[in-house]
Design a protein around this motif. Sequence first.
Motif, PDB file in Angstrom:
ATOM      1  N   SER A 103       0.807  -1.214   0.000  1.00  0.00           N
ATOM      2  CA  SER A 103       0.000   0.000   0.000  1.00  0.00           C
ATOM      3  C   SER A 103       0.846   1.273   0.000  1.00  0.00           C
ATOM      4  O   SER A 103       0.430   2.288  -0.541  1.00  0.00           O
ATOM      5  N   ASP A 104       2.039   1.198   0.585  1.00  0.00           N
ATOM      6  CA  ASP A 104       2.794   2.450   0.727  1.00  0.00           C
ATOM      7  C   ASP A 104       3.923   2.651  -0.278  1.00  0.00           C
ATOM      8  O   ASP A 104       4.288   3.769  -0.582  1.00  0.00           O
ATOM      9  N   SER A 105       4.498   1.556  -0.761  1.00  0.00           N
ATOM     10  CA  SER A 105       5.666   1.721  -1.628  1.00  0.00           C
ATOM     11  C   SER A 105       5.251   2.307  -2.968  1.00  0.00           C
ATOM     12  O   SER A 105       4.168   2.029  -3.476  1.00  0.00           O
ATOM     13  N   LYS A 106       6.110   3.149  -3.502  1.00  0.00           N
ATOM     14  CA  LYS A 106       5.796   3.829  -4.756  1.00  0.00           C
ATOM     15  C   LYS A 106       6.706   3.315  -5.877  1.00  0.00           C
ATOM     16  O   LYS A 106       7.857   2.977  -5.641  1.00  0.00           O
ATOM     17  N   VAL A 107       6.178   3.274  -7.080  1.00  0.00           N
ATOM     18  CA  VAL A 107       6.979   2.861  -8.239  1.00  0.00           C
ATOM     19  C   VAL A 107       6.978   3.976  -9.266  1.00  0.00           C
ATOM     20  O   VAL A 107       5.942   4.585  -9.541  1.00  0.00           O
ATOM     21  N   ARG A 108       8.143   4.256  -9.789  1.00  0.00           N
ATOM     22  CA  ARG A 108       8.278   5.224 -10.884  1.00  0.00           C
ATOM     23  C   ARG A 108       8.956   4.529 -12.039  1.00  0.00           C
ATOM     24  O   ARG A 108       9.841   3.699 -11.834  1.00  0.00           O
ATOM     25  N   PHE A 109       8.572   4.874 -13.250  1.00  0.00           N
ATOM     26  CA  PHE A 109       9.287   4.335 -14.405  1.00  0.00           C
ATOM     27  C   PHE A 109      10.104   5.444 -15.039  1.00  0.00           C
ATOM     28  O   PHE A 109       9.601   6.559 -15.218  1.00  0.00           O
ATOM     29  N   LEU A 110      11.340   5.166 -15.304  1.00  0.00           N
ATOM     30  CA  LEU A 110      12.297   6.251 -15.555  1.00  0.00           C
ATOM     31  C   LEU A 110      12.462   6.619 -17.030  1.00  0.00           C
ATOM     32  O   LEU A 110      13.246   7.491 -17.371  1.00  0.00           O
ATOM     33  N   GLY A 111      11.772   5.905 -17.915  1.00  0.00           N
ATOM     34  CA  GLY A 111      11.787   6.346 -19.318  1.00  0.00           C
ATOM     35  C   GLY A 111      13.016   5.898 -20.088  1.00  0.00           C
ATOM     36  O   GLY A 111      13.201   6.274 -21.233  1.00  0.00           O
ATOM     37  N   HIS A 112      13.876   5.117 -19.467  1.00  0.00           N
ATOM     38  CA  HIS A 112      15.002   4.576 -20.221  1.00  0.00           C
ATOM     39  C   HIS A 112      15.318   3.197 -19.670  1.00  0.00           C
ATOM     40  O   HIS A 112      14.773   2.794 -18.638  1.00  0.00           O
ATOM     41  N   GLN A 113      16.192   2.498 -20.337  1.00  0.00           N
ATOM     42  CA  GLN A 113      16.553   1.171 -19.849  1.00  0.00           C
ATOM     43  C   GLN A 113      17.679   1.286 -18.846  1.00  0.00           C
ATOM     44  O   GLN A 113      18.198   2.355 -18.608  1.00  0.00           O
ATOM     45  N   MET A 114      18.038   0.179 -18.297  1.00  0.00           N
ATOM     46  CA  MET A 114      19.152   0.153 -17.350  1.00  0.00           C
ATOM     47  C   MET A 114      20.398   0.671 -18.059  1.00  0.00           C
ATOM     48  O   MET A 114      20.742   0.202 -19.136  1.00  0.00           O
ATOM     49  N   GLU A 115      21.034   1.642 -17.426  1.00  0.00           N
ATOM     50  CA  GLU A 115      22.190   2.249 -18.077  1.00  0.00           C
ATOM     51  C   GLU A 115      23.381   2.237 -17.145  1.00  0.00           C
ATOM     52  O   GLU A 115      23.244   2.109 -15.940  1.00  0.00           O
ATOM     53  N   LEU A 116      24.524   2.383 -17.726  1.00  0.00           N
ATOM     54  CA  LEU A 116      25.747   2.495 -16.938  1.00  0.00           C
ATOM     55  C   LEU A 116      26.448   3.771 -17.383  1.00  0.00           C
ATOM     56  O   LEU A 116      26.662   3.981 -18.582  1.00  0.00           O
ATOM     57  N   GLY A 117      26.734   4.624 -16.423  1.00  0.00           N
ATOM     58  CA  GLY A 117      27.493   5.826 -16.734  1.00  0.00           C
ATOM     59  C   GLY A 117      28.955   5.451 -16.858  1.00  0.00           C
ATOM     60  O   GLY A 117      29.518   4.838 -15.960  1.00  0.00           O
ATOM     61  N   VAL A 118      29.558   5.767 -17.986  1.00  0.00           N
ATOM     62  CA  VAL A 118      30.931   5.312 -18.198  1.00  0.00           C
ATOM     63  C   VAL A 118      31.879   6.492 -18.356  1.00  0.00           C
ATOM     64  O   VAL A 118      31.496   7.550 -18.865  1.00  0.00           O
ATOM     65  N   SER A 119      33.085   6.275 -17.907  1.00  0.00           N
ATOM     66  CA  SER A 119      34.157   7.254 -18.130  1.00  0.00           C
ATOM     67  C   SER A 119      35.469   6.543 -17.861  1.00  0.00           C
ATOM     68  O   SER A 119      35.487   5.468 -17.252  1.00  0.00           O
ATOM     69  N   GLU A 120      36.533   7.133 -18.276  1.00  0.00           N
ATOM     70  CA  GLU A 120      37.830   6.479 -18.054  1.00  0.00           C
ATOM     71  C   GLU A 120      38.196   6.423 -16.578  1.00  0.00           C
ATOM     72  O   GLU A 120      39.062   5.655 -16.178  1.00  0.00           O
ATOM     73  N   ASP A 121      37.510   7.250 -15.774  1.00  0.00           N
ATOM     74  CA  ASP A 121      37.782   7.226 -14.337  1.00  0.00           C
ATOM     75  C   ASP A 121      37.351   5.922 -13.684  1.00  0.00           C
ATOM     76  O   ASP A 121      37.650   5.681 -12.517  1.00  0.00           O
ATOM     77  N   MET A 122      36.633   5.094 -14.435  1.00  0.00           N
ATOM     78  CA  MET A 122      36.216   3.818 -13.860  1.00  0.00           C
ATOM     79  C   MET A 122      37.394   2.911 -13.580  1.00  0.00           C
ATOM     80  O   MET A 122      37.322   2.031 -12.728  1.00  0.00           O
ATOM     81  N   LEU A 123      38.470   3.111 -14.309  1.00  0.00           N
ATOM     82  CA  LEU A 123      39.653   2.276 -14.109  1.00  0.00           C
ATOM     83  C   LEU A 123      40.155   2.452 -12.679  1.00  0.00           C
ATOM     84  O   LEU A 123      40.269   3.577 -12.175  1.00  0.00           O
ATOM     85  N   GLY A 124      40.443   1.336 -12.042  1.00  0.00           N
ATOM     86  CA  GLY A 124      40.947   1.387 -10.676  1.00  0.00           C
ATOM     87  C   GLY A 124      39.849   1.451  -9.633  1.00  0.00           C
ATOM     88  O   GLY A 124      40.123   1.569  -8.442  1.00  0.00           O
ATOM     89  N   ARG A 125      38.580   1.384 -10.071  1.00  0.00           N
ATOM     90  CA  ARG A 125      37.484   1.515  -9.108  1.00  0.00           C
ATOM     91  C   ARG A 125      36.745   0.183  -8.917  1.00  0.00           C
ATOM     92  O   ARG A 125      36.837  -0.723  -9.732  1.00  0.00           O
ATOM     93  N   VAL A 126      36.005   0.108  -7.811  1.00  0.00           N
ATOM     94  CA  VAL A 126      35.216  -1.091  -7.525  1.00  0.00           C
ATOM     95  C   VAL A 126      33.744  -0.707  -7.437  1.00  0.00           C
ATOM     96  O   VAL A 126      33.404   0.283  -6.779  1.00  0.00           O
ATOM     97  N   PHE A 127      32.904  -1.464  -8.144  1.00  0.00           N
ATOM     98  CA  PHE A 127      31.468  -1.199  -8.149  1.00  0.00           C
ATOM     99  C   PHE A 127      30.724  -2.430  -7.655  1.00  0.00           C
ATOM    100  O   PHE A 127      31.254  -3.533  -7.685  1.00  0.00           O
TER     101      PHE A 127
END
Lengths: 590, 460
Positions: free
Chosen positions: B66-90
């Motif tokens: 009854s309380d939880s809300k759902v929103r649809f975001l208008g796009h598919q699952m995405e990943l923000g990418v950049s070269e700064d990802m190197l050396g990082r843990v997700f």
Amino acid sequence: MMKTGTITKISGPLVVASDMKEANMFDVVRVSDKGLIGEIIEMHEDRASIQVYEETSGLKTGEKVFSTGEPLSVELGPGLIGSIFDGIQRPLVEIMKQCGNNLERGVDVPSLNREKLWVFEPCLEAGERVSGGDIIGTIQETGIISHKIMIPPDLSGIIKEISGGTCTVEDIVAIILDEKGVEHGVGVMQKWPVRKGRPYKRKLSPDMPLLTGQRVVDALFPIAKGGVAAIPGPFGSGKTVTQHQLAKWADADIVVYIGCGERGNEMTDVLNEFPELIDPHTGKSLMERTVLIANTSDMPVAAREASIYTGITIAEYFRDMGYNVALMADSTSRWAEALREMSGRLEEMPGEEGYPAYLGSRLAQFYERAGRVISLGKDSREGTLSVIGAVSPAGGDISEPVSQATLRIVKVFWGLDSSLAYKRHFPAINWLTSYSLYAGSLGKWFNENVNSEWTELRTQIMRLLSDEAELDEMVKLVGMDALSASDRLKMEAARSIREDFLHQLAFHEVDTYTSADKQYLMMKLVCSFYKEALEALEKGAEINGIVKLPVREAIGRFKYIPEAETADAFESVYAQLKEQLGVCVKGEDD
Amino acid sequence: MPKEYRTISEVAGPLMLVRGVDNVAYNELGEIELTNGEKRRCRVLEVDGTNVLVQLFEASTGINLSDSKVRFLGHQMELGVSEDMLGRVFDGLGRPVDGGSSIIPEKRMDINGTPMNPAARSYPQEFIQTGVSAIDGLNTLVRGQKLPVFSASGLPHAELAAQIARQAKVKGTDDSFAVVFAAMGITFEESDYFVKSFRETGAIDRTVMFSNLANDPAIERIATPKMAMTAAEYLAFDKGMHVLVIMTDITNYADALREVSAARKEVPGRRGYPGYMYTDLASIYERAGRQNGKNGSITLIPILSMPEDDKTHPIPDLTGYITEGQIILSRDLHRRGITPPIDVLPSLSRLKDKGIGVGKTREDHSNTMNQLFSAYARGKECKELMIILGEAALTDVDRLYADFAVAFEEKYISQGNETDRSIEETLDIGWELLSMLPRSELRRISDEYLDRYYIEKQVE
């Protein structure tokens, strides 16, 4: 007229649309403004279930569906050869030029190049009476393929006009006046629905072998021109390499190769390699006789289902021209899986292992489109369409439904064996489990056209191989030493058949293809060794001496001798064999 | 501002049904907001009229009808990418978990990718030297290949994968490289082994890690391999790097897939795995490769553990049909202390033939490879025979083959996890072993190479 419906449900490649009462079953539809291509596969009142040949992500309910009123068809005309198409005949190279390296959705590119100019040479004149299937002229499509322009099957009448010269695929080259006095334009391009076999006058039984240059195939398990064969095998047993070898070296005029749900790099390999390979029968590049259909495993699953039909319709078209066509489908299991996936989405009652109950009949319908036929048309041309389907049984276990349904239909079975593959015995076609029901009828052809000893040698070889399997069991129990000298010789001869004759390297420039004549000489050599050595044995020669004869290495290397030198080499090896066995016998006498 | 719905009507396992929605797209990404403000992500699996079936990417704990809300975001699952990802843990869904700041994306990429046009692929044929003889010599890896490791519980696949990642190089090039590592449902220890190994060699700065450990929700790992391939595509085809992707363990991913399928009550295929598992795995694996006109490449090494060491289990079976070969680890070799315990006979690299030979490795490579395979296969048969019948029952030649098989395992395959052999060393060891056999037995090698490399034994 375009009929429009509205999407009410989306589940993977299945879309349901309402207000579709006017549409026909199996009509092609365009889904949403993105223009995704789909096909109606079920109707419930005004709701149509549509299988969409492209990725459906992003579709919403309420979007429109447009019916084109036509079934899924392919364009048949000059420009097919040397092209690579996706499962619904979109030209992949053109798409790459337009959209880059990845496949975008809703691309609308005509299958055959509209700009390319062809030279049409009429062979009939105005005033002549024609009916469906008659050849009105030709276009030299590649160096070796003369593309015959045929009257569509359902048309007949009198030629009113016909004109040669340069044209594009869309141009009308002849006008036919039918019985009712209606004029029909005949172009160089026809359209044909893929799910309907192209008509022919009558079917004949196959009587000629499709020579493949692969020794285990031609000599032991031959396939006829117009025949059907299946290659089931677990992964890593060399299905694809075998299919590629057949596509390369089979003596067909046209080869249609369907990569159905398989690896992208394999298609790239064909694309890179074929233009550079020379067809031993024509001396021209192999690409000049090849049509490629690629629906790789990452491409949309529904188009995989269509790819098989697209391929066989193109193959039938060339068959109708009077050519010998060979179609390779790699792999029919992926096609069956696509069928299963759609069936699941349609919530049909599943048969075995989740496959739909109609799996067997669909497979049979597909394979039955192969054959040797007399085409429509006055000249009663004879064309053949041979189909070779790879099957990828889960875990290599051919008791699964797709393999079993296939085996019920095909006449030739090349069973690939992973234990042979581990030993790097290629092609890994197991000689004990494989069979060819054409072996008897084609044996006659080989006896008449290659050498009268052919069937006799084949029988000897098959007997030695099956004896070896029995003896092998015994050796495992009691050891080689317990065998009699003649049995040991049998084992050695069988080993020689396996290693020196059946083993064939696809990557060796000479060994990759063996003519029927050379195959005969090779069979003759390995069988002569057995026969002569057996005689020597009876005359008192020592088995250990025979086994170590240097001539055996020469027999082993015979396969690497270029075709032109085989006759001389055969004489020399044969003489060595006689001489060395003679020495063996004498050695005992001293 | 997207519409919010409070119309969740069912939650069962990883699935949720939302009613009365409009304008929602198939495969669209959704966001669930719990009463405490916590946000979870989900994806649209099916739209039927105004009902939407969504699949949760995270645990369903705390969702309230009854309380939880759902929103649809208008796009598919995405990943923000950049070269700064190197050396990082997700984490498995691409959120940073190493305590660092979030990535400022250069662009956002749909994690599902788009299929590569087969006409645009460039055939992989650059030899990668892994320094492991059993791979370099017999099952050669090339750039852009997908070569899985078929392992089983208790076998050292992590060590082998780390060794490959550490030692892999292409001769005569200094192109920039990167490693993308996707952990799916593995233990902290195993994941930590990789991290340590990357750190020791300094490769950690060039590594992007996606980490979904055994105690993270199983459904979170459904997106993990796609995340990893998206990052790899960006680095390879946008940034021109040579990317090595290691995924472990595909079996856990497939189990998560089965969980969702079972919850949807789909008709199961073999062993309860969904019928579309082949397609699903292919849509991940096939993203590896090379493209015309692009400098970079994606080489993929998925690791999977075969349940009950059974190669015909659907997961290894379907994988084997998609990938270009497989490296199989053997419990028997492992027990006998052969490291790495690669069972070379059933292992295979389909792309090896174009990656070896003159200018790539050495002219005798192909011949010796075939000879080693067939000699080892025969040697193993002879050994089996010897066990049943005793040594005396073997002929002289067979005895030589049996000795060859033993020496081959000890000298060629067993090299330890630290040894980095050049391809020349590997080939030379091969010749040393082949020279145990009489020259006339080496029928698969041309005379030219025999003259050059065969080591004649002193005649006594």
